[in-house]
Design an enzyme around this catalytic site. Structure first.
Site, PDB file in Angstrom:
ATOM      1  N   GLU A  92      17.818 -72.337 -27.953  1.00  0.00           N
ATOM      2  CA  GLU A  92      18.017 -73.875 -28.649  1.00  0.00           C
ATOM      3  C   GLU A  92      17.755 -75.216 -27.680  1.00  0.00           C
ATOM      4  O   GLU A  92      17.866 -76.068 -28.674  1.00  0.00           O
ATOM      5  CB  GLU A  92      19.843 -74.138 -28.610  1.00  0.00           C
ATOM      6  CG  GLU A  92      20.192 -74.427 -27.641  1.00  0.00           C
ATOM      7  CD  GLU A  92      21.643 -75.136 -27.202  1.00  0.00           C
ATOM      8  OE1 GLU A  92      22.025 -75.962 -27.308  1.00  0.00           O
ATOM      9  OE2 GLU A  92      22.547 -73.602 -27.449  1.00  0.00           O
ATOM     10  N   CYS A 124      24.052 -71.117 -28.710  1.00  0.00           N
ATOM     11  CA  CYS A 124      23.979 -70.111 -27.533  1.00  0.00           C
ATOM     12  C   CYS A 124      23.666 -68.303 -28.002  1.00  0.00           C
ATOM     13  O   CYS A 124      23.619 -67.619 -27.998  1.00  0.00           O
ATOM     14  CB  CYS A 124      24.968 -70.128 -26.812  1.00  0.00           C
ATOM     15  SG  CYS A 124      25.429 -71.725 -26.061  1.00  0.00           S
ATOM     16  N   THR A 167      28.564 -78.502 -16.901  1.00  0.00           N
ATOM     17  CA  THR A 167      28.374 -77.040 -17.760  1.00  0.00           C
ATOM     18  C   THR A 167      27.573 -76.557 -17.548  1.00  0.00           C
ATOM     19  O   THR A 167      27.518 -76.546 -19.357  1.00  0.00           O
ATOM     20  CB  THR A 167      30.022 -77.487 -18.630  1.00  0.00           C
ATOM     21  OG1 THR A 167      29.107 -78.157 -19.556  1.00  0.00           O
ATOM     22  CG2 THR A 167      31.131 -77.328 -18.477  1.00  0.00           C
ATOM     23  N   SER A 219      35.188 -76.858 -30.213  1.00  0.00           N
ATOM     24  CA  SER A 219      34.866 -75.911 -28.846  1.00  0.00           C
ATOM     25  C   SER A 219      35.421 -74.821 -28.569  1.00  0.00           C
ATOM     26  O   SER A 219      35.141 -73.586 -29.077  1.00  0.00           O
ATOM     27  CB  SER A 219      33.704 -76.767 -28.191  1.00  0.00           C
ATOM     28  OG  SER A 219      32.687 -75.073 -26.999  1.00  0.00           O
ATOM     29  N   HIS A 257      29.988 -64.351 -23.837  1.00  0.00           N
ATOM     30  CA  HIS A 257      29.207 -65.688 -23.949  1.00  0.00           C
ATOM     31  C   HIS A 257      30.029 -66.426 -22.687  1.00  0.00           C
ATOM     32  O   HIS A 257      31.687 -66.682 -23.354  1.00  0.00           O
ATOM     33  CB  HIS A 257      29.160 -66.370 -25.230  1.00  0.00           C
ATOM     34  CG  HIS A 257      28.574 -67.202 -24.446  1.00  0.00           C
ATOM     35  ND1 HIS A 257      27.654 -68.070 -24.414  1.00  0.00           N
ATOM     36  CD2 HIS A 257      29.116 -68.904 -25.385  1.00  0.00           C
ATOM     37  CE1 HIS A 257      27.215 -69.232 -24.424  1.00  0.00           C
ATOM     38  NE2 HIS A 257      28.355 -70.164 -25.066  1.00  0.00           N
ATOM     39  N   LYS A 262      36.020 -69.433 -17.344  1.00  0.00           N
ATOM     40  CA  LYS A 262      37.182 -69.525 -17.352  1.00  0.00           C
ATOM     41  C   LYS A 262      37.647 -69.649 -18.918  1.00  0.00           C
ATOM     42  O   LYS A 262      38.393 -68.857 -19.440  1.00  0.00           O
ATOM     43  CB  LYS A 262      38.322 -71.316 -17.203  1.00  0.00           C
ATOM     44  CG  LYS A 262      39.764 -71.481 -17.528  1.00  0.00           C
ATOM     45  CD  LYS A 262      40.292 -69.958 -16.313  1.00  0.00           C
ATOM     46  CE  LYS A 262      41.062 -71.026 -15.019  1.00  0.00           C
ATOM     47  NZ  LYS A 262      41.470 -69.827 -14.253  1.00  0.00           N
ATOM     48  N   LYS A 266      39.927 -67.109 -20.905  1.00  0.00           N
ATOM     49  CA  LYS A 266      40.793 -67.134 -22.297  1.00  0.00           C
ATOM     50  C   LYS A 266      40.121 -66.113 -23.584  1.00  0.00           C
ATOM     51  O   LYS A 266      41.302 -65.894 -24.318  1.00  0.00           O
ATOM     52  CB  LYS A 266      41.062 -68.551 -22.251  1.00  0.00           C
ATOM     53  CG  LYS A 266      41.858 -69.598 -21.586  1.00  0.00           C
ATOM     54  CD  LYS A 266      41.484 -70.915 -22.122  1.00  0.00           C
ATOM     55  CE  LYS A 266      41.925 -71.797 -20.822  1.00  0.00           C
ATOM     56  NZ  LYS A 266      41.843 -73.450 -21.360  1.00  0.00           N
ATOM     57  N   ASN A 327      25.967 -73.043 -16.809  1.00  0.00           N
ATOM     58  CA  ASN A 327      25.825 -72.020 -18.021  1.00  0.00           C
ATOM     59  C   ASN A 327      24.345 -72.405 -19.231  1.00  0.00           C
ATOM     60  O   ASN A 327      24.143 -73.262 -19.548  1.00  0.00           O
ATOM     61  CB  ASN A 327      27.063 -72.881 -19.814  1.00  0.00           C
ATOM     62  CG  ASN A 327      27.026 -72.510 -21.471  1.00  0.00           C
ATOM     63  OD1 ASN A 327      26.130 -71.347 -21.044  1.00  0.00           O
ATOM     64  ND2 ASN A 327      27.332 -73.630 -21.855  1.00  0.00           N
ATOM     65  N   SER A 361      27.792 -72.487 -31.429  1.00  0.00           N
ATOM     66  CA  SER A 361      28.322 -73.483 -31.620  1.00  0.00           C
ATOM     67  C   SER A 361      27.856 -73.716 -32.840  1.00  0.00           C
ATOM     68  O   SER A 361      26.955 -73.495 -33.437  1.00  0.00           O
ATOM     69  CB  SER A 361      28.268 -74.327 -31.017  1.00  0.00           C
ATOM     70  OG  SER A 361      29.302 -74.412 -29.499  1.00  0.00           O
TER      71      SER A 361
END
EC number: 2.3.3.10
Length: 463
Positions: A92, A124, A167, A219, A257, A262, A266, A327, A361
Site C-alpha cells: 500500500e 495491509c 504504531t 479500525s 494480521h 494487543k 483481541k 506494523n 482496512s
C-alpha cells in the site's frame, strides 16, 4: 489438436517453497517514545504490546526494500531467473500513481521479460491477496511450462507526529510459490469478509504525503468484525465440503494480521469465542448466539480470559518480529510464519497445520489454512528464519529525538522541490538497495550498498 484439447498433469501442494525477510537497520525503543511523548509508562509497551519499532530514513523507499528482499530470496535459495513466470507485489506504499513497484523489480531479471503480474493494493490485505493470486497462477500455469511465481510484500508504515506514530514499522517479505511446497496454501477453504469502511485510508491530498487518515476505534471494531465473519464463513465452508474440523484445536499455530500485538490478542479472543459458539449448537442444530460482545470492555476481557491457552500456545510465541519491528503492514501477518519456523518446534516427520487471518482496512479480509511439510527445503527455510531473528540484534538503536528528526528529514526530502533530490546517508545493512536520487521528472535511481559503512547522522555517529 486445438489448444482447448491439450491436457496437462495437475500439480499439488502449491504454496510457499522459500521465504526471506528484510527490515531496516534503524529502530527505536517504544519505552523511549513513551518518555519522549510524555505518555504514561507502559502505554505502548503494555497497552499496545510493542517493544521496538523499525523505521526507514530518506534513503530507503518501497522500491529499494522490495529490491533488497527479492535479491536476498534469489541468491539465498539459488533460484534460476528463467524459472519464474509470475511476480506479484502486495503493497500500500505508493510512490507513483501509475507505475507499479513490480516493473522496477524486473531489473533483477535482465534476460526474462515473460513474467506476469503487477501490484495489488488494499491496505495491509494486498500481501495476502498477492500470495493467493500466485498460488492460483502456479496451479494453472506450472503444468504447462514448469514456471514458478514470486510474491513480494513490502511496506513502510509512517504516521504523522501524534498518537498513532508509535504504531509504525517497515519491512519486506519475499516468497517463492511452487508445487510440492514446504508450506502449501489450501485455496479451497479460503473465506472472505469484504465491506466498505473508512477506518484507515490515504487520500491523495499530496503526492508526497505518506501519512494516512485513521479512525482508531472504527479500525479496531472493523478488525474484530472481520475476524468473526471470516471465521464463521470458513467454518461453514469446511463443514459443507468435509467431515469437519475440531475447531481451533485442528491448528498447531494461528497467525493474525498485527497492527500491534494487543490487537492480535483481541482478534484471537474473538476467533476462539466464535469457534466455541459455532461448535456448541442447541438441540435444533442452530449455533448458539454470541453472549459476549467484543465491543464491550467486559465482554472482551472475558473473551481474552477464555482464549488464554490458545494465545499462549499458538499465537503469542510467534509475534517476535511484530513486537520488535512494529506494523509492517502487508508483511505483518507472514512475519509470524517466519518466527514459527524459527522456533524449536520439531517439523522433522510430522506435518503441522496453520491458520492465517489477513486484514486490510477499507476493508478486505480473509482466512485460509496452510500446512508445514517436512520437505528437503525445510531446513534451509528454518535456517533463514533463525538468521532473521538474530539480525534483530544487529540493528542500530536511535533515541526518540533522533527518530523524530529522521522522520522530519524524510518528510522534508519528499516535499523538497530542489532537483535532483539526493537523500541523506543513513545506516544500512550490507547488501541493501538504497535510493540514489530523484530527478526533476520524479524518476528514481537506486544502488546496492554492499559493505558496512560508518556515516555521520545529524545527531551523532552511527555504525
Amino acid at each position: 489438436m486445438s489448444l482447448g484439447q491439450c491436457s496437462f498433469t495437475p500439480v499439488t501442494d502449491v504454496g510457499i517453497g522459500a521465504i526471506e525477510l528484510y527490515f531496516p537497520q534503524n529502530f527505536v525503543e517504544q519505552s523511549d517514545l513513551e518518555e519522549y511523548n510524555n505518555v504514561s509508562r507502559g502505554k505502548y509497551t503494555i497497552g499496545l504490546g510493542q517493544q521496538q519499532m523499525g523505521f526507514c530514513s530518506d534513503n530507503e523507499d518501497i522500491v529499494s526494500i522490495s529490491l533488497t528482499v527479492l535479491r536476498q530470496l534469489l541468491e539465498t535459495y539459488k533460484i534460476p531467473l528463467d524459472s519464474i513466470g509470475c511476480l506479484v507485489v502486495g503493497t500500500e506504499t505508493m510512490i507513483d500513481k501509475s507505475k507499479s513497484v513490480k516493473t522496477a523489480l524486473m531489473d533483477l531479471f535482465p534476460n526474462n521479460s515473460d513474467i506476469e503480474g503487477v501490484d495489488i493494493k488494499n491496505a495491509c490485505f494486498g500481501g495476502a491477496q498477492a500470495l493467493l493470486h500466485a498460488v492460483d497462477w502456479v496451479t494453472v500455469n506450472h503444468p504447462v511450462d514448469k514456471k514458478n511465481a514470486i510474491v513480494v510484500i513490502a511496506d513502510i508504515a509512517i504516521y504523522e507526529d501524534g498518537p498513532a506514530r508509535c504504531t509504525g514499522g517497515a519491512g519486506a517479505i519475499a516468497f517463492l510459490v511452487c508445487p510440492d511446497a514446504t508450506i502449501p496454501i489450501d485455496r479451497r477453504f479460503s473465506a472472505c469478509h469484504m465491506k466498505n469502511t473508512w477506518d484507515f485510508f490515504k487520500p491523495i491530498k499530496s503526492t508526497a504525503s505518506e501519512y494516512p487518515e485513521v479512525d482508531g476505534s472504527l479500525s479496531l471494531a472493523s478488525y474484530l468484525e472481520a475476524v468473526r465473519s471470516c471465521y464463521t464463513h470458513f467454518t461453514s465452508k469446511v463443514l459443507r465440503h468435509t467431515s469437519g474440523i475440531d475447531g481451533l484445536n485442528s491448528f498447531d499455530a494461528i497467525f493474525l494480521h498485527s497492527p500491534f500485538t494487543k490487537m492480535v490478542q483481541k482478534g484471537l479472543a474473538v476467533m476462539a469465542y466464535t469457534d466455541s459458539c459455532l461448535r456448541h449448537k442447541d438441540q435444533n442444530g442452530n449455533g448458539v448466539e454470541n453472549r459476549l460482545d467484543e465491543n464491550d470492555r467486559a465482554g472482551m476481557t472475558k473473551m481474552i480470559e477464555l482464549s488464554a491457552e490458545v494465545w499462549k500456545n499458538k499465537t503469542d510465541p510467534h509475534l517476535v518480529f511484530n513486537r520488535r519491528i512494529g506494523n509492517m503492514y502487508t508483511p505483518s501477518l507472514f512475519a509470524q510464519l517466519l518466527a514459527y519456523l524459527a522456533s524449536e518446534e520439531r517439523f522433522i516427520t510430522d506435518e503441522r497445520n496453520l491458520l492465517f487471518f489477513a486484514y486490510g482496512s477499507g476493508l478486505a479480509s480473509a482466512i485460509f489454512p496452510g500446512r508445514v511439510r517436512p520437505t528437503a527445503n525445510l531446513a534451509k527455510i528454518r535456517e533463514v528464519a533463525r538468521h532473521c531473528i538474530k539480525r534483530l540484534d544487529s540493528r542500530q538503536r536511535f533515541s526518540a529525538e533522533e527518530f523524530t528528526e529522521t522522520l522530519k528529514r524524510r518528510e522534508e526530502f519528499l516535499h523538497s522541490n530542489d532537483f535532483p533530490k539526493t537523500p541523506s546517508e543513513s545506516t544500512l545493512f550490507p547488501n541493501t538497495y538504497f535510493l540514489n536520487s530523484i530527478d526533476k521528472k520524479y524518476r528514481r535511481t537506486y544502488s546496492l550498498h554492499e559493505e558496512p559503512i560508518i556515516v555521520q547522522n545529524g545527531n551523532g555517529i552511527h555504525h
